[in-house]
Scaffold this motif. Structure first.
Motif, PDB file in Angstrom:
ATOM      1  N   ILE A  35       0.887  -1.159   0.000  1.00  0.00           N
ATOM      2  CA  ILE A  35       0.000   0.000   0.000  1.00  0.00           C
ATOM      3  C   ILE A  35       0.922   1.205   0.000  1.00  0.00           C
ATOM      4  O   ILE A  35       1.698   1.389   0.941  1.00  0.00           O
ATOM      5  CB  ILE A  35      -0.915   0.019   1.236  1.00  0.00           C
ATOM      6  N   THR A  36       0.882   2.001  -1.065  1.00  0.00           N
ATOM      7  CA  THR A  36       1.849   3.088  -1.176  1.00  0.00           C
ATOM      8  C   THR A  36       1.246   4.357  -1.748  1.00  0.00           C
ATOM      9  O   THR A  36       0.314   4.316  -2.550  1.00  0.00           O
ATOM     10  CB  THR A  36       3.058   2.660  -2.039  1.00  0.00           C
ATOM     11  N   ASP A  37       1.823   5.452  -1.303  1.00  0.00           N
ATOM     12  CA  ASP A  37       1.494   6.757  -1.855  1.00  0.00           C
ATOM     13  C   ASP A  37       2.098   6.841  -3.251  1.00  0.00           C
ATOM     14  O   ASP A  37       3.134   6.239  -3.527  1.00  0.00           O
ATOM     15  CB  ASP A  37       2.084   7.847  -0.950  1.00  0.00           C
TER      16      ASP A  37
ATOM     17  N   PHE B 234      -2.543   1.786  -4.552  1.00  0.00           N
ATOM     18  CA  PHE B 234      -2.016   3.146  -4.560  1.00  0.00           C
ATOM     19  C   PHE B 234      -2.980   4.089  -3.877  1.00  0.00           C
ATOM     20  O   PHE B 234      -4.197   3.973  -4.040  1.00  0.00           O
ATOM     21  CB  PHE B 234      -1.786   3.628  -5.998  1.00  0.00           C
ATOM     22  N   VAL B 235      -2.423   5.028  -3.113  1.00  0.00           N
ATOM     23  CA  VAL B 235      -3.208   6.091  -2.483  1.00  0.00           C
ATOM     24  C   VAL B 235      -2.557   7.417  -2.842  1.00  0.00           C
ATOM     25  O   VAL B 235      -1.338   7.502  -2.983  1.00  0.00           O
ATOM     26  CB  VAL B 235      -3.309   5.908  -0.951  1.00  0.00           C
TER      27      VAL B 235
ATOM     28  N   PHE C 279      -6.697   2.037  -6.773  1.00  0.00           N
ATOM     29  CA  PHE C 279      -6.137   3.385  -6.797  1.00  0.00           C
ATOM     30  C   PHE C 279      -7.103   4.256  -6.013  1.00  0.00           C
ATOM     31  O   PHE C 279      -8.222   4.500  -6.464  1.00  0.00           O
ATOM     32  CB  PHE C 279      -6.018   3.862  -8.247  1.00  0.00           C
ATOM     33  N   LEU C 280      -6.710   4.682  -4.818  1.00  0.00           N
ATOM     34  CA  LEU C 280      -7.597   5.411  -3.920  1.00  0.00           C
ATOM     35  C   LEU C 280      -7.149   6.858  -3.746  1.00  0.00           C
ATOM     36  O   LEU C 280      -5.957   7.127  -3.617  1.00  0.00           O
ATOM     37  CB  LEU C 280      -7.622   4.745  -2.536  1.00  0.00           C
ATOM     38  N   SER C 281      -8.098   7.757  -3.707  1.00  0.00           N
ATOM     39  CA  SER C 281      -7.813   9.160  -3.432  1.00  0.00           C
ATOM     40  C   SER C 281      -7.953   9.418  -1.943  1.00  0.00           C
ATOM     41  O   SER C 281      -8.901   8.943  -1.307  1.00  0.00           O
ATOM     42  CB  SER C 281      -8.778  10.059  -4.201  1.00  0.00           C
TER      43      SER C 281
END
Length: 124
Positions: free
Chosen positions: A48-50, A76-77, A97-99
């Motif tokens: 889980i990564t920025d 992804f965040v 892919f999360l905001s």
């Protein structure tokens, strides 16, 4: 093991607490470079990564790992959602892919899907 990589300490801690509360083994890292130097790289079941971090971005990390033979799911965040980043991440095999800010339920669903996709355990 779930590896969480984010240069924002509060996001890293909140994500760690949520994922750990589900019974997963979790390691956290402030940068992609720190993760790459870690001995837990080989035990990782999901990342889980920025997307945007100083030096190596989450997208660059994903590309590097794929090029060196590592195949585990990425979630992804990002606080700065850009369609081209999303497209690049998903084309390279990202699960989600999360905001930011994202809700815990959404992250849990993404994590469950990611772990199901590779059949690896992340509990200890």
């Amino acid at each position: 093991m779930i590896s969480i990589i984010d240069d924002d300490g509060s996001v890293r801690a909140a994500t760690h607490n949520l994922v750990r509360s589900l019974g997963y083994v979790v390691n956290t890292f402030a940068s992609a470079e720190e993760f790459l130097r870690s001995p837990c790289l080989n035990d990782t079941s999901c990342v889980i990564t920025d997307i945007r971090m100083p030096a190596m971005s989450g997208l660059d990390l994903q590309a590097h790992l794929l090029a060196t033979g590592y195949r585990f799911p990425f979630i992804f965040v990002t606080a700065f959602s850009v369609e081209s980043d999303r497209d690049r991440a998903m084309k390279a095999g990202a699960t989600c892919f999360l905001s930011k800010p994202f809700d815990g339920e959404t992250l849990i669903k993404c994590l469950e899907a990611a772990l199901a996709s590779n059949g690896r355990s992340a509990t200890g």
